[in-house]
Design an enzyme around this catalytic site. Structure first.
Site, PDB file in Angstrom:
ATOM      1  N   LYS A   8     -28.672  -9.262 -23.989  1.00  0.00           N
ATOM      2  CA  LYS A   8     -29.554  -9.363 -25.150  1.00  0.00           C
ATOM      3  C   LYS A   8     -30.413  -8.111 -25.239  1.00  0.00           C
ATOM      4  O   LYS A   8     -30.553  -7.358 -24.253  1.00  0.00           O
ATOM      5  CB  LYS A   8     -30.414 -10.619 -25.065  1.00  0.00           C
ATOM      6  CG  LYS A   8     -31.186 -10.767 -23.763  1.00  0.00           C
ATOM      7  CD  LYS A   8     -32.006 -12.044 -23.748  1.00  0.00           C
ATOM      8  CE  LYS A   8     -31.185 -13.276 -23.484  1.00  0.00           C
ATOM      9  NZ  LYS A   8     -30.730 -13.388 -22.082  1.00  0.00           N
ATOM     10  N   TYR A 328     -35.823 -14.354 -13.396  1.00  0.00           N
ATOM     11  CA  TYR A 328     -34.819 -14.993 -14.263  1.00  0.00           C
ATOM     12  C   TYR A 328     -35.006 -16.516 -14.294  1.00  0.00           C
ATOM     13  O   TYR A 328     -34.966 -17.179 -13.255  1.00  0.00           O
ATOM     14  CB  TYR A 328     -33.429 -14.638 -13.744  1.00  0.00           C
ATOM     15  CG  TYR A 328     -32.307 -15.248 -14.544  1.00  0.00           C
ATOM     16  CD1 TYR A 328     -32.063 -14.841 -15.844  1.00  0.00           C
ATOM     17  CD2 TYR A 328     -31.489 -16.222 -13.988  1.00  0.00           C
ATOM     18  CE1 TYR A 328     -31.032 -15.391 -16.578  1.00  0.00           C
ATOM     19  CE2 TYR A 328     -30.445 -16.780 -14.714  1.00  0.00           C
ATOM     20  CZ  TYR A 328     -30.230 -16.363 -16.008  1.00  0.00           C
ATOM     21  OH  TYR A 328     -29.207 -16.915 -16.731  1.00  0.00           O
TER      22      TYR A 328
END
Length: 649
Positions: A8, A328
């Site tokens: 992304k 994450y």
């Protein structure tokens, strides 16, 4: 030129920040100082083709065209992101080497791999592609990851497993949804009856729990307490433990249902001598809790802040991508690499600066403590969710972001507090040949538990009394015994927290020992990345509804579960799938060994659906009345259920 392909834009920008300057931002990519480029996907750039791509006969929803099983699978470019796919096509042709920088999970591996394959990248270039694993978006962490690139071919089994899951979910969802939607229309239902491998067993859990509550009949049961005294007048209480001779008067949970039996015990033991048969006095300790994975964080956020699973995930994504304050967030792992322990002092300082905890709490932490959470052998692609070394102004965070950051910080801080210590005494008492037991617990050192408000009341308020020091053979006196009359309680409706807990601990809802064993060895129903999206989907499809914190099945949801075979509404099939998919990722099974039996099973399921007559169903107002629009809804579901990945800014 080396081309880095991120999952992304936010990850792409973070990677570029760790590469040589100056940077030149161009349309869909960044060129860095040494001539290399960083580009990105925008989540999935590709999607599974619709059924009519495999034949015009599949454009209309008809039972006699099922099951739909493509011989050659087709992907197509998503319309909204077609421009970015063109950018990647040009850059891949220009690049001398590729670096795969998808998120460090199964879905992230497939997402970039499928773009590289779809764009017909030369085999040599594919074979030499390297893998970048990023868990922390701060420049020092990314620079470290850049120095530790791995061959992308090492992750082929992970990608194959994700591909098998994606295609299998398409096959199962498309065919079962069409079959039961068609049967639902025969019963007067004018909308799509969406069926999915994971979503439908979750709906089944809720529907069956609701049914159990609806038909629950409370019944009284009885307990007997013996009030005891030592010769020194030390008082304590012990509870009757019925013998095997009492089994005919007990239920499956060993509760006594006969009041005369309990009254007889009260009469027999009151004002009678008693003897200590066994006594234990132990000092115990409880280790620090592991840091969070996504599911455990979602469960705690629901309990403490009443946040839905999706709200927690969205907040985590913002803390990770926008603020770089946590690692994450879609991790299913609760362990940390051993070498990360060296960063403890700087992470603790960041927590204090960012007001993740009070200064006093942070300063009382001991960064030299090293718990079992630090174990590189238990860390693969990604590790537990923890705060980063990044500092920010706390007023830049929303209230939800502050709440989640503080939860993650507290869980991390607990690693640097001492173990929790407590005293536990237990005794077995005999009165008139009856067995009674007593147990007590007292905090000695709260250690890490002082960070958790509910755990600290024992030392801040009046501490519970330990049963007295006893010895085997010691005589006691039983005073007037006490009869307690209680009533069985129905199970509780699911909440966000308990439904997530059920999904991660789904094995306890399965009777078959072999299936239960498989589920215990997997992550349960769904994955860390998909659970919140699947729950939200069930609400959007109007299969679930909320009543305060309670989650309940709607009439539509209940009727669908009643119509489906048990294999579709229980987690057993998913367990078998997950076992094979995990074996594929470990190189212990093949793609074809998974997909071939599935095709055979689909024929049986569709035949079963054809022979199912659904009870009349209530139509939904303003529902789509054309199969074509139903198909678009179905495709939207398919993409969300397999990868509810949020578009990055």
């Amino acid at each position: 030129m080396i081309l880095y392909i991120a999952e992304k834009p936010s990850l792409g920008r973070a990677i570029a920040n760790a590469l040589p300057k100056p940077h030149k931002k161009e349309d869909g990519f960044i060129r860095v100082g040494n001539g290399d480029c960083v580009s990105w996907c925008i989540g999935h750039l590709l999607e599974q083709a619709e059924p009519d791509a495999y034949g015009s006969q599949y454009k209309s929803w008809k039972m006699d065209t099922l099951p739909i099983i493509p011989e050659q699978w087709a992907l197509k470019a998503k319309t909204k992101t077609r421009k970015q796919l063109s950018v990647l096509r040009k850059l891949i042709k220009e690049a001398d080497a590729l670096v795969h920088a998808g998120d460090p999970d199964r879905e992230g591996q497939l997402l970039v791999d499928e773009v590289i394959n779809f764009l017909k990248t030369p085999k040599t270039k594919q074979a030499n592609t390297q893998r970048l694993l990023v868990n922390d978006l701060n420049p020092p962490a990314i620079k470290k990851a850049l120095s530790d690139l791995r061959p992308n071919r090492d992750f082929i089994p992970l990608s194959t497993s994700a591909l098998a899951r994606s295609r299998a979910d398409w096959l199962y969802g498309i065919n079962m949804t069409r079959a039961y939607t068609l049967q639902g229309r025969q019963a007067g239902f004018n909308s799509v009856l969406s069926v999915g491998r994971v979503q439908t067993p979750i709906l089944g859990l809720v529907a069956k729990r609701d049914e159990e509550i609806e038909h629950f009949v409370s019944k009284p049961f009885y307990e007997v307490l013996a009030h005891l005294e030592t010769e020194q007048k030390e008082a304590f209480t012990a509870k009757w433990q019925p013998s095997e001779a009492c089994q005919p008067y007990m239920d499956e949970d060993n509760r006594v249902l006969s009041k005369p039996l309990a009254e007889n015990v009260v009469q027999r033991i009151s004002h009678q001598p008693a003897t200590v048969k066994r006594f234990e006095n132990k000092q115990k300790q409880q280790a620090q809790p592991l840091p969070y994975n996504l599911s455990s964080l979602q469960i705690d956020a629901s309990k403490r802040f009443n946040m839905s699973a999706q709200q927690t995930l969205d907040t985590c994504q913002s803390l990770y991508e926008k603020h770089n304050l946590i690692t994450y967030p879609r991790s299913d792992n609760r362990y940390l690499p051993t070498e990360h322990h060296a960063q403890a002092s700087s992470v603790l300082a960041a927590i204090e600066h960012n007001q993740g905890a009070t200064s006093e709490v942070v300063q009382n932490a001991n960064p030299d403590i090293k718990t079992k959470a630090w174990n590189s052998n238990k860390v693969e692609a990604h590790h537990a969710i923890i705060p980063t070394e990044k500092r920010t102004q706390p007023n830049k965070l929303s209230q939800a972001e502050q709440n989640i950051y503080q939860l993650i910080s507290r869980q991390y801080l607990a690693l640097f507090y001492p173990v929790y210590k407590y005293a536990e005494r237990s005794a077995e008492i005999e009165i008139q040949q009856g067995k009674f037991s007593a147990k007590s617990k007292q905090d000695l050192d709260l250690g890490w538990k002082q960070l958790f408000p509910s755990a600290s009341k024992n030392l801040t308020e009046e501490a519970p009394t330990l049963i007295p020091e006893l010895a085997p053979g010691q005589p006691l006196q039983s005073l007037q015994a006490q009869l307690l009359e209680k009533n069985t309680q129905p199970p509780q409706h699911f909440t966000d927290a308990t439904l997530l807990s059920a999904m991660t601990g789904i094995a306890r809802y399965v009777k078959d020992p072999a299936i239960r064993k498989i589920l215990r060895e997997t992550d349960g129903l769904g994955t860390e990345a998909t659970r919140s999206g699947i729950i939200e989907l069930l609400f959007k499809r109007k299969f679930l509804s909320r009543s305060g914190k309670q989650i309940r099945a709607t009439d539509t949801g209940k009727q669908l579960i009643q119509a489906l075979p048990d294999s579709a509404s229980t987690p057993d099939m998913t367990a078998q799938w997950e076992a094979t998919l995990n074996a594929i990722s470990q190189k212990d099974a093949s793609y074809h060994a998974f997909m071939t039996p599935l095709s055979q099973q689909l024929h049986q399921l569709i035949e079963q659906a054809k022979n199912t007559t659904m009870a009349p169903m209530t139509p939904i107002k303003n529902a789509p009345n054309k199969y074509k629009s139903s198909q678009r809804v179905r495709n939207k579901y398919q993409k969300k259920s397999t990868s509810p990945r949020k578009k990055a800014s």
